[in-house]
Scaffold this active site. Structure first.
Site, short mmCIF file in Angstrom:
data_model
loop_
_atom_site.label_atom_id
_atom_site.label_comp_id
_atom_site.label_asym_id
_atom_site.label_seq_id
_atom_site.Cartn_x
_atom_site.Cartn_y
_atom_site.Cartn_z
N SER A 1 5.45 16.96 4.94
CA SER A 1 6.69 16.40 4.39
C SER A 1 7.59 17.51 3.86
O SER A 1 7.96 18.41 4.62
CB SER A 1 6.32 15.35 3.35
OG SER A 1 7.40 14.49 3.12
N ASP B 1 6.01 6.65 10.43
CA ASP B 1 6.97 7.42 9.65
C ASP B 1 8.32 6.74 9.79
O ASP B 1 8.58 6.07 10.80
CB ASP B 1 7.06 8.86 10.22
CG ASP B 1 6.44 9.90 9.30
OD1 ASP B 1 6.61 9.78 8.08
OD2 ASP B 1 5.77 10.82 9.82
N HIS C 1 3.24 7.93 6.84
CA HIS C 1 3.60 9.23 6.27
C HIS C 1 2.50 9.83 5.40
O HIS C 1 2.46 11.03 5.18
CB HIS C 1 4.87 9.03 5.41
CG HIS C 1 5.51 10.29 4.98
ND1 HIS C 1 6.23 11.08 5.83
CD2 HIS C 1 5.55 10.92 3.77
CE1 HIS C 1 6.70 12.13 5.18
NE2 HIS C 1 6.29 12.07 3.92
#
Ligand SMILES: N[C@@H](CC(=O)c1ccccc1NC=O)C(=O)O
Length: 292
Positions: free
Chosen positions: A152, A237, A269
């Site tokens: 991320s 995601d 995610h």
């Protein structure tokens, strides 16, 4: 809700796209997973924590090895955590260490100060300082090379490091970086400027572009011709993350970088990175075959 296609808050809130839990629950579960499995990693591996590379609170790294398999020359796997530059820490990032350590790698989790205590300028500078410190560690241990992994916001920081020039000092040898695994990353920060993510960061649109790896494709490509860059994204995601990952991979590939693209089915995610805890997970296996 108005047109979701234009709602950047929604599109940059990965927790709202999980198919497993509610937004709050998926983040709570992620934190609990990391805490629990980092505890286990500290039990079963040799760990050195709180090694300072700079003066402030979070300029520290933790190092995990398996004494039975770690040898001089072993590669270093350096991990940058996510949390939109304002949450999470290296201290709870050891969850991914066991299978990599058992395969012989030295795992380093990199800490840095968070926004709003630190600005994006300062965070990028700290990560660069951490890497220079890890270069020295690599030389001492005659390591075969460093693989940078980020999740991320950590994938953003790892991508920024792929274009960083280090000082002309033997110890600061960026050729030691053999590759990167960029997991569910964000490479163009401009869409974040008007969202909640930017509240502690306070990036202007110009700052956001200055800190966007997608603005530096030529530089990253020039410095990464002999590196392998793996980009991975989760099936669940947010579409914006999926778009950004796809565009980044294509841009780098078009400039001659050896890339690999993984679209990981049935993950979101959060568990896309948690699963590195499993030896037989696709992304754990990838690193084994291409790197060790
Ligand atoms: N507020 C965000 C949290 C988030 O994006 C996040 C949480 C944990 C680890 C990584 C994250 N994203 C980017 O760094 C969300 O709604 O998903």
């Amino acid at each position: 809700m108005a047109d979701k296609g234009l709602d950047l808050e929604y599109h940059y809130s990965p927790s709202r796209w999980s198919h497993r839990y509610s937004p709050d629950d998926v983040i709570d579960a992620h934190i609990k997973f990391m805490e629990d499995h980092t505890k286990t990693a500290k039990w079963c591996l040799e760990v050195e924590t709180d090694i300072c590379y700079g003066k402030t609170q979070n300029q520290k790294i933790d190092v995990y090895i398996d004494k039975k398999t770690n040898k001089k020359g072993s590669p270093i796997f350096a991990y940058l955590h996510g949390g939109y530059w304002q949450a999470l820490s290296r201290e709870d990032s050891g969850f991914l260490a066991p299978p990599l350590a058992q395969a012989g790698a030295t795992i380093v989790t990199i800490g840095h100060d968070l926004a709003p205590t630190a600005s994006m300028d300062e965070i990028v500078l700290q990560v660069k300082r951490a890497l220079a410190f890890i270069f020295k560690l690599a030389k001492e241990r005659q390591s075969s090379g460093i693989y940078l992994c980020g999740h991320s916001a950590g994938a953003h920081l790892a991508a920024m490091m792929l274009m960083s020039e280090f000082e002309e000092d033997d110890a600061f040898d960026c050729e030691l970086i053999k590759g990167a695994v960029l997991i569910s990353g964000i490479y163009d920060l401009r869409p974040l400027v008007t969202t909640y993510v930017n509240e502690p960061l306070k990036l202007t649109r110009e700052d956001a572009w200055r800190f966007s790896p997608s603005n530096f494709i030529n530089e990253i490509a020039r410095m990464s011709q002999s590196r392998e860059v793996i980009l991975a994204v989760a099936e669940y995601d947010p579409p914006e993350y999926r778009r950004q990952t796809g565009e980044m991979e294509k841009s780098l590939r078009d400039k001659g970088v050896k890339t690999k693209y993984y679209d990981i089915p049935d993950t979101d995610h959060f568990n896309i990175v948690e699963k590195l805890h499993n030896a037989n997970y696709t992304l754990t296996q990838v690193k084994y075959s291409s790197y060790y």
